[in-house]
Every structure is written in structure tokens, then in C-alpha cells.
Design an enzyme around this catalytic site. Structure first.
Site, short mmCIF file in Angstrom:
data_model
loop_
_atom_site.label_atom_id
_atom_site.label_comp_id
_atom_site.label_asym_id
_atom_site.label_seq_id
_atom_site.Cartn_x
_atom_site.Cartn_y
_atom_site.Cartn_z
N GLU A 188 0.82 -1.21 0.00
CA GLU A 188 0.00 0.00 0.00
C GLU A 188 0.86 1.26 0.00
O GLU A 188 0.48 2.28 0.58
CB GLU A 188 -0.95 0.02 1.21
CG GLU A 188 -1.96 -1.11 1.19
CD GLU A 188 -3.09 -0.93 2.21
OE1 GLU A 188 -2.93 -0.16 3.17
OE2 GLU A 188 -4.14 -1.56 2.03
N GLU A 257 -6.91 -7.22 -0.91
CA GLU A 257 -7.56 -7.12 0.40
C GLU A 257 -9.01 -6.72 0.24
O GLU A 257 -9.31 -5.55 0.02
CB GLU A 257 -6.86 -6.07 1.28
CG GLU A 257 -5.49 -6.48 1.72
CD GLU A 257 -4.93 -5.58 2.81
OE1 GLU A 257 -5.71 -4.83 3.43
OE2 GLU A 257 -3.72 -5.65 3.04
C1 LIG Z 1 -7.15 1.22 0.56
C2 LIG Z 1 -8.56 1.42 0.18
O1 LIG Z 1 -9.05 1.00 -0.85
N1 LIG Z 1 -9.26 2.07 1.05
C3 LIG Z 1 -10.65 2.34 0.86
C4 LIG Z 1 -11.46 1.25 1.51
O2 LIG Z 1 -12.78 1.55 1.60
C5 LIG Z 1 -13.03 2.70 2.37
C6 LIG Z 1 -14.50 2.81 2.57
O3 LIG Z 1 -15.19 2.27 1.52
C7 LIG Z 1 -12.44 3.89 1.64
O4 LIG Z 1 -12.67 5.07 2.37
C8 LIG Z 1 -10.93 3.68 1.51
O5 LIG Z 1 -10.34 4.67 0.75
#
Ligand SMILES: CC(=O)N[C@H]1CO[C@H](CO)[C@@H](O)[C@@H]1O
Ligand SMILES: *[C@@H]1O[C@H](CO)[C@@H](O)[C@H](O)[C@H]1NC(C)=O
Ligand SMILES: *[C@@H]1O[C@H](CO)[C@@H](O)[C@H](O)[C@H]1NC(C)=O
Ligand SMILES: *[C@@H]1O[C@H](CO)[C@@H](O)[C@H](O)[C@H]1NC(C)=O
Ligand SMILES: *[C@@H]1O[C@H](CO)[C@@H](O)[C@H](O)[C@H]1NC(C)=O
Ligand SMILES: *[C@@H]1O[C@H](CO)[C@@H](O)[C@H](O)[C@H]1NC(C)=O
Ligand SMILES: *[C@@H]1O[C@H](CO)[C@@H](O)[C@H](O)[C@H]1NC(C)=O
Ligand SMILES: *[C@@H]1O[C@H](CO)[C@@H](O)[C@H](O)[C@H]1NC(C)=O
Ligand SMILES: *[C@@H]1O[C@H](CO)[C@@H](O)[C@H](O)[C@H]1NC(C)=O
Ligand SMILES: *[C@@H]1O[C@H](CO)[C@@H](O)[C@H](O)[C@H]1NC(C)=O
Ligand SMILES: *[C@@H]1O[C@H](CO)[C@@H](O)[C@H](O)[C@H]1NC(C)=O
Length: 832
Positions: A188, A257
Site C-alpha cells: 500500500e 484485500e
Molecule cells: C485502501 C482502500 O481501498 N481504502 C478504501 C477502503 O474503503 C473505504 C471505505 O469504503 C475507503 O474510504 C478507503 O479509501
């Protein structure tokens, strides 16, 4: 990429052949490649369902069962991070045994016939202490983490190479005949890269080159890295990934993930994500061209020891995953996803050999068709993303479909519904806790207790000195959560200073203060975040006064950049008329850790109740901070998971037979507001939607793995270090088992009910085939039902560990529900 793995494989095969080695190894070599529509394993075009299980969050004894349950749930691959700080707690000193033996874990995965996705990182985040970095790394001169810094890159390369070599030596990569089909470098980084500027960009290039140089001969991935160098596959993490596209058109669409739920913070509620919504997210991902997806987590498990990250990550890492913290099936989530996997797999040939084409039908309804030309086989997804309106869709000669709001139907041959994400046909299991032994007065545990030895620190005697307030990681190297900051102050003007205020400006997370051996108070950050100001009235005397401050902390993911502890302060005394004395530049003396930690009071030798004279047995103190407690208890019989109920305790750490079961903090209650009695699966999930357990302790029960327990009488010892004061007399041990199961299926589907661990279905509380209503535990008959619903289910199920039958009129007899759209069967049964 592809050709280089093939070359490597050929070389490998050749060398095996030259050595005249055994044919079984030769036959087992697996070739892994991909294109934009498939993961290709030994020439077979596949979609892959993966599930994350972190090996240190369970025990080797639990691994085979977890892996088997994942396999039965339709999982093809197990994904895990590698946890650097546990493998190399001191530089150059490695640990790979017990639940750190990932080679053994991977071999068990292979034995079960599953693949492995190896996420080395070595930065992993993962709600793990310091994101998986060893704290000594932070303390290397000249180091800067996760950027183009030579000191850091050398360490990262050394550790990554070490892990890769261990895997190679054990023949774990697919071309060697092993289970590993993908490996990940970094983690990430795309989310945090911007502040690193050009150095961040060159660092990620370096990561790619370094990884490639390791010749692992399976593809590397980078998650959340939209500019991943071209040999890397960039992948998506999130609650939904249907809108994600990889940066290379040749890369498969991979989701590393997919959050099945969420983790818990001290002071937080229980996260809950419905089976319907997880299934919706996965079905949408494959509808929009997905090829590989991983459940984060499939089994969350437990943050044993001091492994939980900061600030304030709880010990349970249940994650509301398909397998619960203890390894029980979390039903209906596990079973509903199992059926989803089977439904998607039935279309694998078509899905992996064609591209989706989507027609918008209107009001959020989409029909996505995959056609395998020239054969002409078809596979369809019919989705409805409207959050409130169900859809009745008429596909003419291909049939009429009822698609509930926020759901996806899977249509085999594009004309037969085989699955809908909102129509759950799996049982719900209600896990209950049973007390072990009786709770009556004479059966209570005999407790021994001991005050944390503090004579030295309360009189200013530490182990080393500085004339400033140190950063906690630098001072302790993370040898303990605790660091004492000690100083003295000379008072001659009692008019000004007798009644004063002690003010400490700290970056958290917890502070306890003593003045002249007197406990002054404790404080911690309300929101689990960083800085807070401690302010309490104190009494000073003429002459020398001792100020002793105990800071407790663990480390979050970005703590390389933010300081921890009382670093810099200021620490001040405020006297009469607001006269201020700043103690920040005083001579400070330091001591890392607790006296009891140094004396290893949690270690148990021979008879646990035989303290060497120090432990007291009479007059069990309650509500006293800085106390050690211990008792012995019997291992509960059977195989059901065991928990200790720490209701009544404050905050601290717990050990069973010398092994840490984690930090505890049952006195920290979840907020009162924000829990709903009903949970609507429709609409986008966020981590506080459908949360549960408002107003209760964030975590009251703590997992004691069966393998930590001995058998027989009084062979087990529970040791507690209580930091803020608690009442051990309320503590009890409990086992977990299924108390009730509820089944709900629509007409034409098969209902399967089962108990676990040797339990049988003892009683049917409710069974009705018709239009019954309600939730598990409060089912009610509707306006119509088959008259012999109950007796049919009783006959099929009572006395059995598992039973199944079809929800049809053929099974139950005719039901006159008239015009009703669809009939269903609801059953509520007891397991004993
Ligand atoms: C890393 C990522 O994709 N984060 C997202 C995961 O979902 C939340 C809520 O839906 C988002 O706010 C994040 O940006
Ligand atoms: C990887 O393979 C290349 C070419 O075969 C070789 O030059 C290099 O030394 C290998 N590196 C490692 C780490 O094995
Ligand atoms: C719902 O689907 C429609 C297409 O049918 C699309 O235009 C819209 O963006 C989708 N909405 C959400 C929130 O995904
Ligand atoms: C859902 O359906 C309702 C009723 O047809 C409509 O008003 C609304 O705009 C739709 N919402 C979305 C997000 O499509
Ligand atoms: C209470 O505990 C004692 C000792 O273990 C036991 O003999 C007795 O039966 C228990 N009483 C009840 C009501 O459980
Ligand atoms: C009191 O202490 C201050 C410094 O803290 C010192 O300057 C002063 O001389 C002292 N007075 C007496 C009477 O000792
Ligand atoms: C606490 O310390 C921080 C950082 O030095 C500073 O910004 C803040 O003003 C301080 N607060 C108080 C009340 O001293
Ligand atoms: C400790 O605090 C108590 C009151 O909280 C006070 O009566 C006592 O004098 C203090 N002892 C010392 C040594 O300061
Ligand atoms: C001391 O400071 C407090 C708050 O900072 C203020 O309320 C109070 O009036 C001050 N007292 C004097 C005597 O200056
Ligand atoms: C509780 O449910 C109501 C009605 O479904 C909804 O409007 C509200 O946002 C929910 N609150 C939370 C905290 O989820
Ligand atoms: C349920 O129905 C299926 C066909 O839909 C049939 O194969 C199966 O034998 C039936 N099971 C029972 C228990 O009647």
C-alpha cells in the site's frame, strides 16, 4: 515475465533430471503465469479465491483445521504477510519456530492442496506492532524508512532475501513444486508515497528491481500502487474493488484485500459486515472482470503477546471474518461465500476466456454477459446497485428474475439463477459461552498477589541518564511497553510549592504518575490518538521530591515519523500564582520495563502456587494499580475453544502457563451510541455501519489456545499484570460452542443444518415452510404453512450432527400460499 519463469522452470527441471531425482518432484513443478483474463496454473485458466490467515495470529495446532475449513469454504489459496519484527527481534537474531514457522504453515497449506500468496512487505501495516518493522531498524544511524535510503534498503534487501531463500530451500515456490504462486513486495505504498516525492518514486523502482533479482520465478505483485513498474502487477485493496483497473492492460484484475469486516480498537464497538454485502462486493468484482480476490481476513485470529499495533488495537483480531477468532465457522458468512465461490467457479471456463460486456437496464440494474466464442457458452451477472428498490427483470426468452436491491444474481447459461448475493440459504450459528465449573463461592479461585516492585523507580533510581526527555522507541528498543521517566526537584519555598500541579505534555498513549512514592493518577488518550496533557494536583515538601512517570505505549503504522512517549515534554510544575517550573531539561533517569517483567513473574516453574516467599494469599486486593495476580485452574475438558472472562479487570497483560495471551483492557467501554438493533445490508459498507456491542467492554473475553493448556488438575496458571486496578474475584473461564442454529432457505433450495465438535441437534424450536417471518431467535409463522413442517424437520434432524432437506412441497406437503411470490423455510434448532 512469462518466458523468464518458463526458462527458470526448464533449468530447474533439467537439473533435477540430471541428478536422476525422483519423478514425483518433477511432476509437481507448477507453472504460474497470467494474462488480463486469467491466472494460468499449469496451463489451466483460473479465477482464484484466496483467504488471508496470518500464521502468528493462531497456533500451529490450529493451522490444519483453519486451512481445511478454508478449503471446504471454496478457497484456492492462503495469503499471509511475513512479520519481520517477530522473525528478527534483534538484528541478526532470527526466530522461525512455533507459530513463526511459516515454512511449516506453507507445507500444511500445500498438503491440503491449496496455493500460497506470500506477502513479504516487509512493511506490512496489518494492525501489527510498528507495522511489522523491528524497532531496532528505527534506531539504526542514518536510517529513513520506506524511501530511497541506503541503510534502509540494505536491511530490506537482506531480510527479503533471507525469507526468499528459506522458501527456496524448502522448495516452496511453484516451479519448485511448492505452493507459492504470487509474492508481494512493499505494501500500500501508493497511499503514502506523495510526501516522499522523487525519492519515493525511485524507491518503488528499486523495490521492483530488487524483487526481480531474487529469481523467485513466480509473479510479483504490489498493492495500491497505481504506478507499479511494469513487471509488477498492481492490485486493489478495499471494501469494494469493482471500479478498479490495473495500470498494465496485460495484468489480471486482482484484489489483494477485500475487507470482510474490520478490526477493533480499545474503546471501539464490534464491527459487523453482513454476508450479503461481502458477497455483493465479490460478485461485483467478478462481474466487472476480476480474476483474483483475497479475503482480508479469512481468519483474523488473535494479537497474542505485544503484537497488536498502536494506537489501541485490541487483542482480538476477529475481523468478523468467515472463520471467527477461535476458528469456528462464522455462519452464515462462511457458507454464503462458499456457495458464491461454487457459483462463480461453475462459470470459470467462460469467465477466463472472454471479456465482459455490460448493458445498463436502468435504475441501477446491469446485465453483464460473458460469451466463450466460438463455442458460444454463456455466463451472466445481473446486478442491482439501487440501495432501496428491488428489481423485477424480464429477460424475455432467458427468464424473469427477482433481483433484490444491492444484490447480484449469477445466471448459469445466462438463463438460470444459481445464486443471488442477498438470498442467504445458509444456516446462522449462534455461539454461546459456557462457564467452566460452578460459579459458587467455594469454587472460586485461590489468588496469589504481589505489588509491582517499584522501590527503585519511586526513589529516582533508573538504569541510565540523560538531561532531556527521550523518545520512547529510542529509549526502549521496544523491549517493553513501559518506560519510567524519573527526576527530582528541590523545594525550599513551601508557600509557593506545597500545593502544586503536575503537568505532563505527552504523545501518549498512557501515563501513570507518582510523586514521592505516592500514586498521583493515570490518564490516556480518549480517542486512542497521540498527544494529551496530564494535569493533576500534587503535594510537594521541603527538600528533595521524587517525580516518577510511567509511560506505556505500543506503535502504530506511521510511528516512524511521529514520536512516542514523553519526548520533549514539556513536564512542568505549576505553583501558587501560576509560577511555573519547567523540568524538561532536568537530569532524567530511565528504566525500561517493569520489575515484574524483569523478574519474569509470568514464568511458571513447577507448582505455580509456590511463590518464593513474595506472593501473598490473604486479603485479595481490588482496585489497586500496578499489581500482579495469579491463580491456577483446570483445563476445561473437551475440544471447544477456551476463553478467560476478564470482566472486572482494568488494563494490563495476561499470561497462561508463561505464554502471553495478549494485552487486556475490559474496563474500556465502547461508546454508547451508534448501534442499531437492525442492520440493513444495502448500501456501501463502512467500518462503523451495523456496529454492535455499544456501551460494553470492547473486549471482555480473551482466547486461550488449547495448546497452551495442560491436562489434569490444577496444572494451569493464569498470571495477570494489572496496571490501573481491577477485581480478579470476578474472573472465570468459559468454553465456546454452538448454542443454536437457524436455517433460512427459499423454495427449491436445500437447507443444511449442522452443529460442531460432536454436538447434535437436540430440539427443533421452530420450523415453518410457507411465509414465516422474523430474525433468528424470533421467527414467527406467517399466513400459510405446510402443516407438517415441524414434524418433518424433527424427524430429519433430532439426534443428528447434521441434516439436510429440500425446501419443496415434495418434502413438506402442499402449502396454500396463494399469490405469494416465493415461499421459504425457517428453522430454529438447538445444539447440545
Ligand atoms: C485502501 C482502500 O481501498 N481504502 C478504501 C477502503 O474503503 C473505504 C471505505 O469504503 C475507503 O474510504 C478507503 O479509501
Ligand atoms: C538471478 O538470475 C540471474 C540470471 O540467471 C543471475 O545472474 C543472478 O545471480 C541470480 N540472482 C540470484 C539472487 O539468484
Ligand atoms: C449503479 O449502476 C449504474 C449503472 O446501472 C451506474 O451508472 C452507477 O454509477 C452505479 N452506482 C454506483 C453507486 O455504483
Ligand atoms: C433507486 O430507485 C429509485 C426508485 O426508482 C430511484 O428514485 C433512485 O434514483 C434509484 N437510485 C439509484 C442510486 O439508482
Ligand atoms: C459449590 O461448590 C462446591 C465445591 O466445588 C460443590 O461441592 C457444590 O456442589 C457447589 N454448589 C453448587 C450449587 O454448584
Ligand atoms: C531556594 O532555591 C533556589 C533555586 O531553586 C535558590 O536560588 C535559592 O537560593 C534557595 N533559597 C534558599 C533559602 O535555600
Ligand atoms: C504540548 O506540546 C506540543 C508540542 O510541543 C505543543 O504544540 C503544545 O502547545 C503543548 N501543549 C501545552 C498545553 O503545553
Ligand atoms: C500521599 O497522598 C496522601 C493523600 O492522597 C497524603 O495524605 C500523604 O501525605 C501523601 N504522602 C506523601 C509521602 O506525599
Ligand atoms: C492561573 O491560570 C489559570 C488558567 O491558566 C487561570 O484561570 C488563573 O486565573 C491563573 N491564576 C493566577 C493567579 O494568575
Ligand atoms: C440506524 O438505522 C437507521 C434506519 O435504518 C439509519 O437511518 C441510521 O443511519 C442507522 N444508524 C447507524 C449508526 O447505522
Ligand atoms: C433435493 O433435490 C435435489 C434435486 O433438486 C435432489 O437431487 C436431492 O436428492 C434432494 N434431496 C433430498 C434430501 O430430498
Amino acid at each position: 515475465m512469462q518466458s523468464s519463469w518458463t526458462n527458470w522452470t526448464n533449468t530447474f527441471l533439467l537439473s533435477i533430471a540430471l541428478l536422476g531425482s525422483c519423478l514425483s518432484v518433477l511432476a509437481a513443478a507448477t507453472d504460474v503465469s497470467y494474462d488480463s483474463r486469467a491466472i494460468i496454473i499449469n496451463g489451466e485458466r483460473r479465477v482464484i479465491f484466496s483467504g488471508a490467515i496470518h500464521y502468528p495470529r493462531s497456533t500451529p495446532e490450529m493451522w490444519p483445521d483453519l486451512i481445511q475449513k478454508a478449503k471446504e469454504g471454496g478457497i484456492d489459496a492462503i495469503e499471509t504477510y511475513i512479520f519481520w519484527n517477530h522473525h528478527e527481534p534483534q538484528r541478526g537474531k532470527y526466530h522461525f519456530s512455533g507459530n513463526l514457522n511459516f515454512v511449516k504453515f506453507f507445507k500444511l497449506v500445500q498438503k491440503a492442496g491449496l496455493h500460497v500468496v506470500l506477502r513479504i512487505g516487509p512493511y506490512v501495516c496489518a494492525e501489527w506492532n510498528y507495522g511489522g518493522f523491528p524497532v531496532w531498524l528505527h534506531n539504526l544511524p542514518g536510517v529513513q524508512l520506506r524511501t530511497d535510503n541506503q541503510v534502509y534498503k540494505d536491511e530490506m534487501q537482506r531480510f527479503t532475501t533471507k525469507i526468499v531463500n528459506l522458501c527456496k530451500e524448502a522448495n516452496l515456490f511453484a516451479p519448485q513444486g511448492g505452493p507459492i504462486i504470487f509474492a508481494q513486495i512493499e505494501n500500500e505504498y501508493g497511499n503514502i508515497m506523495e510526501p516522499y516525492g522523487a525519492a519515493g518514486k525511485s524507491y518503488i523502482q528499486w523495490c521492483a528491481t530488487m524483487a526481480e533479482s531474487l529469481n523467485i520465478s513466480v509473479p510479483w505483485i504490489m498493492c495500491q500502487q497505481s504506478d507499479a513498474p511494469q513487471t509488477m502487477i498492481n492490485t486493489c485493496n478495499g471494501f469494494y474493488c469493482d471500479k478498479f483497473t490495473p495500470n498494465n492492460p496485460k495484468s489480471p484484475k486482482m484484489w489483494t484485500e477485500n475487507w470482510t469486516g474490520w478490526f477493533k480498537n480499545w474503546g471501539g464497538k464490534d464491527p459487523y459486515r453482513t454476508a450479503e454485502d461481502v458477497a455483493y462486493a465479490v460478485a461485483r468484482f467478478f462481474q466487472t472482470g476480476g480474476v483474483f480476490q483475497n479475503y482480508y481476513m479469512y481468519h483474523g485470529g488473535t494479537n497474542f503477546g505485544r503484537s497488536a499495533g498502536g494506537p489501541f488495537i485490541a487483542t482480538s483480531y476477529d475481523y468478523n471474518a468467515p472463520l471467527d477468532e477461535y476458528g469456528n465457522l462464522n455462519q452464515p458468512k462462511w457458507g454464503h461465500l462458499k456457495q458464491l465461490h461454487a457459483a462463480i467457479k461453475s462459470g470459470q471456463k467462460v469467465l477466463t476466456s472472454s471479456s465482459p460486456s455490460t448493458t445498463q437496464i436502468g435504475n441501477g440494474v446491469d446485465l453483464t454477459t460473458y460469451v466463450n466464442n466460438p463455442v458460444g457458452d454463456k455466463f451472466c451477472f445481473l446486478s442491482n446497485n439501487n440501495t432501496t428498490e428491488d428489481a423485477h427483470v424480464d429477460l424475455k426468452q432467458d427468464g424473469k428474475y427477482f433481483v433484490p436491491a444491492w444484490s447480484v444474481s449469477i445466471l448459469a447459461g445466462c438463463n438460470k439463477e444459481i445464486y443471488n448475493t442477498a438470498k442467504v440459504n445458509t444456516q446462522t450459528s449462534v455461539i454461546v459461552k459456557k462457564s467452566v465449573g460452578s460459579n459458587n463461592e467455594s469454587a472460586k479461585f485461590q489468588w496469589a498477589w504481589l505489588s509491582e516492585p517499584m522501590w527503585d523507580v519511586l526513589t529516582g533510581k533508573g538504569k541510565f541518564r540523560e538531561t532531556k526527555l527521550l523518545e520512547q522507541k529510542e529509549a526502549t528498543g521496544d523491549a517493553s511497553d513501559y518506560l519510567w521517566y524519573l527526576t527530582t526537584v528541590e523545594i525550599n519555598d513551601t508557600t509557593t510549592w506545597t500545593n502544586a500541579i503536575l503537568r505532563v505534555n505527552t504523545t501518549g498513549h498512557v501515563l501513570h504518575a507518582y510523586v514521592n512514592q505516592n500514586f498521583t493518577g493515570s490518564q490516556w488518550t480518549a480517542d486512542g490518538d497521540h498527544r494529551f496533557i496530564f494535569e493533576k494536583p500534587i503535594t510537594l515538601k521541603s527538600g528533595t521530591n521524587f517525580i516518577s512517570l510511567l509511560s506505556a505505549t505500543n506503535y502504530g503504522s506511521f510511528f516512524d515519523l511521529s514520536p512516542a512517549g514523553i519526548v520533549g515534554g514539556p513536564v512542568q510544575l505549576i505553583g501558587k500564582g501560576n509560577v511555573t517550573k519547567d523540568l524538561s531539561s532536568n537530569p532524567w533517569s530511565y528504566k525500561t520495563g517493569l520489575g515484574g517483567e524483569r523478574a519474569r513473574l509470568y514464568k511458571v516453574k513447577q507448582s505455580p502456587m509456590l511463590g518464593r516467599g513474595k506472593w501473598a494469599f490473604k486479603g485479595l486486593p481490588s482496585g489497586k494499580p500496578m499489581m500482579w495476580y495469579r491463580t491456577s485452574f483446570n483445563a476445561p475438558s473437551g475440544t471447544d475453544p477456551v476463553v478467560v472472562d476478564l470482566q472486572g479487570m482494568g488494563k494490563g497483560q495476561a499470561w497462561v502457563n508463561g505464554r502471553s495471551i495478549g494485552r487486556y483492557w475490559p474496563s474500556f467501554l465502547a461508546g454508547k451510541d451508534g448501534c442499531n438493533t437492525s442492520c440493513d445490508y444495502r448500501g456501501e459498507y463502512s467500518s462503523d455501519k451495523c456496529a454492535m456491542n455499544c456501551g460494553n467492554p470492547t473486549q471482555r473475553w480473551y482466547h486461550i489456545p488449547r495448546s497452551y493448556l495442560g491436562n489434569g488438575k490444577h496444572t494451569n496458571t493464569l498470571t495477570l499484570f494489572e496496571e490501573i486496578g481491577g477485581d480478579p474475584s470476578q474472573i472465570s473461564f468459559q468454553t465456546l460452542s454452538i448454542g443454536f442454529v437457524c436455517g433460512s432457505v427459499y423454495e427449491g433450495k436445500t437447507l443444511e443444518l449442522s452443529c460442531q465438535g460432536g454436538q447434535t441437534i437436540s430440539e427443533i424450536h421452530f420450523a415453518s415452510f410457507g411465509d414465516p417471518q422474523g430474525n433468528c431467535g424470533s421467527f414467527k409463522k406467517g399466513s400459510c404453512e405446510a402443516v407438517n413442517s415441524l414434524s418433518t424437520v424433527q424427524k430429519a434432524c433430532v439426534g443428528k450432527t447434521t441434516c439436510s432437506f429440500n425446501a419443496t412441497e415434495a418434502t413438506f406437503g402442499s402449502v396454500n400460499c396463494g399469490h405469494k411470490y416465493s415461499k421459504r423455510l425457517l428453522v430454529h434448532a438447538r445444539c447440545l
